[in-house]
Enzyme design. Structure first.
Site, PDB file in Angstrom:
ATOM      1  N   ARG A 167      67.320   0.155   5.683  1.00  0.00           N
ATOM      2  CA  ARG A 167      66.385   0.117   7.180  1.00  0.00           C
ATOM      3  C   ARG A 167      64.987   0.400   6.543  1.00  0.00           C
ATOM      4  O   ARG A 167      63.903   0.143   7.134  1.00  0.00           O
ATOM      5  CB  ARG A 167      66.989   1.258   7.921  1.00  0.00           C
ATOM      6  N   ASP A 183      58.538  12.491   7.163  1.00  0.00           N
ATOM      7  CA  ASP A 183      59.100  11.494   6.442  1.00  0.00           C
ATOM      8  C   ASP A 183      59.416  11.699   4.997  1.00  0.00           C
ATOM      9  O   ASP A 183      60.143  10.856   4.280  1.00  0.00           O
ATOM     10  CB  ASP A 183      58.495  10.184   6.675  1.00  0.00           C
ATOM     11  N   LYS A 238      56.967  -0.083   6.549  1.00  0.00           N
ATOM     12  CA  LYS A 238      57.964  -0.205   7.696  1.00  0.00           C
ATOM     13  C   LYS A 238      57.429   0.216   9.028  1.00  0.00           C
ATOM     14  O   LYS A 238      57.307  -0.493   9.893  1.00  0.00           O
ATOM     15  CB  LYS A 238      59.183   0.364   7.365  1.00  0.00           C
ATOM     16  N   ASN A 239      56.849   1.410   8.860  1.00  0.00           N
ATOM     17  CA  ASN A 239      56.148   1.926  10.268  1.00  0.00           C
ATOM     18  C   ASN A 239      55.059   1.448  10.706  1.00  0.00           C
ATOM     19  O   ASN A 239      54.609   1.605  11.869  1.00  0.00           O
ATOM     20  CB  ASN A 239      56.264   3.453  10.070  1.00  0.00           C
ATOM     21  N   ARG A 278      64.836  12.565  20.382  1.00  0.00           N
ATOM     22  CA  ARG A 278      63.722  11.594  20.504  1.00  0.00           C
ATOM     23  C   ARG A 278      63.485  11.180  21.847  1.00  0.00           C
ATOM     24  O   ARG A 278      63.519   9.695  22.317  1.00  0.00           O
ATOM     25  CB  ARG A 278      64.113  10.556  19.419  1.00  0.00           C
ATOM     26  N   CYS A 280      69.005   9.686  17.984  1.00  0.00           N
ATOM     27  CA  CYS A 280      69.444   9.425  16.628  1.00  0.00           C
ATOM     28  C   CYS A 280      69.723  10.794  15.806  1.00  0.00           C
ATOM     29  O   CYS A 280      69.612  11.572  16.416  1.00  0.00           O
ATOM     30  CB  CYS A 280      68.254   8.586  15.809  1.00  0.00           C
TER      31      CYS A 280
END
Ligand code: EPZ
Length: 427
Positions: A405, A313, A22-23, A128, A123
């Site tokens: 997500r 993460d 994803k990233n 952030r 978030c």
């Protein structure tokens, strides 16, 4: 809203296919704005954020076509083409849904000489800020203006000269915006203390495949020689090292034996080191990494850090695993200021964790029991899934749109490895 039901106690075994990262995908997609030729990305994961980013791309006049892949296949082949930009504005109602949208700032500026992007909100895990994104673009020669909740970046007449910048704090996103801008600057740019995450290397490899000139890829000191234009290409997204690490924790907490198909050792080195210290067997095989846990889990002390350190993460997922260790572990979250929201939810399942600021003390417990719990952010929701796999009884995880997500078809992947798990639509 959907929820996931898990009946814990089943040992995971077999193979779990790892999807595209994803990233990495979220920074490779905006590269389509850097050329008027088609960019094809293979192994794109089917995720809400990826769909959201592709929708955002159409805002600037890019077309996206999904090549034929059987619906049951993991991953997609997507071709994006932006022969001309019809807008350089990323509006609030799109950006607020996905903060990674800030990654169009650099490409729009580089291609069109201007960009107007809504400031992303904070978030759940922290406020952030994007100050480093703006500072590095200024160092490359952009004029930056903040007004009405938008950031407007503009190149001087004649284009961006490029320049040097030393990051005071390692920032993945700011490094990505800087790279996607510097590649089309008029001169040479040098970035010091840049992020070195594998996703940054994936971005550099794509940019070079498009015709960019970047030196010392993988190091924290990058030199980029601007070129006049970039070309289309076809590129395969790297495997998701965080998804792989998450399923490694799932296999370990169930005392399982699982092959993480497609996982790569180098990109996961810090996670594998932590797992091995916990007593999990991690063996590199031709087609991936085999995770086996057939003994007691040992407590460890872990601290997150920029790559090659332990990924922030992975913190929530490792914490769930350490809830079942025989002893007390100490975790330190050095990257984000509010990344322990999974703690009260894990406590509902019988975990014994104390937090103070950036530190969490995890006292291992003999058993955890299923409960109704609430996902609060992407990785926190995965830690609840991991705990539920080993808890006695039924766990219901609500608000699993957070999960969608970042984890492609999670319940399918876990069910085919032996988990008793299902997704049900809410009333
Ligand atoms: C990326 O976020 C990832 N997201 C995050 O993954 C990941 O946790 C993070 O990098 C760190 O590895 C994507 O790639 C889409 P940063 P990013 O800029 O780029 C501060 C997930 O779960 N900072 O490296 O936003 C910031 O507040 C997500 O997949 C500034 O102060 O992270 C943080 O404390 C969550 N000013 C630290 O730097 C800035 O301008 C690292 O943030 C930018 C960042």
């Amino acid at each position: 809203m959907d929820k996931i039901i898990i009946r814990g106690g089943k040992r995971l075994s077999g193979t779990i296919p790892i999807s595209g990262a994803k990233n990495a995908a979220l920074t490779l997609i905006p590269c389509a704005l850097l050329t008027e030729e088609p960019l094809t990305l293979r192994n794109l994961p089917r995720l809400a954020d990826i769909d959201g980013f592709q929708h955002l791309m159409t805002q600037f006049g890019a077309s996206t076509t999904v090549a034929g892949k059987r619906p049951e296949d993991f991953g997609r082949v997507v071709t994006m083409e932006a022969p001309r930009l019809t807008s350089t504005v990323a509006p609030y109602d799109l950006v607020r849904k996905m903060r990674a949208s800030i990654l169009v700032l650099g490409p729009l500026l580089a291609r069109a000489g201007e960009a107007t992007v809504s400031l992303p909100g904070g978030c759940a895990i922290g406020n952030r800020p994007i100050d480093l994104h703006l500072k590095v673009l200024e160092a490359l020669g952009a004029e930056i203006e903040l007004a009405q909740g938008y950031v407007r970046a503009a190149a001087p007449d004649g284009g961006l000269p490029g320049g040097d910048f030393t990051f005071p704090v390692v920032s993945v996103g700011a490094t990505e915006n800087a790279l996607m801008t510097a590649v089309l600057a008029n001169g040479t740019s040098r970035l010091f203390n840049a992020a070195r995450e594998p996703e940054i290397v994936d971005l550099c490899n794509l940019l070079v495949a498009m015709g960019a000139e970047i030196e010392d890829i993988g190091s924290g000191d990058l030199t980029i020689h601007g070129v006049k234009r970039l070309f289309g290409t076809t590129y395969k997204v790297m495997p998701d090292r965080i998804e792989a690490g998450s399923y490694a924790c799932a296999a370990a907490i169930t005392g399982g034996d699982v092959l993480l198909e497609g996982a790569k050792e180098k990109e996961m080195a810090a996670t594998l080191h932590a797992l091995r210290n916990i007593g999990v067997i991690c063996e590199v095989e031709k087609t991936g990494i085999r995770i086996t846990a057939d003994g007691p889990l040992k407590p460890v002390n872990l601290s997150t850090a920029p790559y090659p350190g332990l990924a922030t993460d992975m913190q929530a997922q490792l914490m769930a695993l350490l809830c079942r260790a025989e002893g007390t572990s100490v975790l330190t979250e050095t990257i984000f200021e509010n990344r322990y929201m999974h703690v009260p939810e894990l406590a509902r399942m019988g975990a014994h964790i104390e937090t103070s600021g950036r530190t969490a003390i995890v006292h291992g417990v003999d058993r955890m029991t299923g409960a109704e719990v609430m996902a609060t952010d992407l990785r926190a929701s995965m830690s609840l899934i991991i705990a539920g796999l080993a808890a006695e009884g039924e766990t219901q995880v609500r608000r699993i749109y957070h999960l969608d997500r970042g984890y492609e078809r999670l319940e399918e992947k876990l069910a085919q490895a032996g988990a008793d798990i299902e997704r049900i639509g809410d009333e």
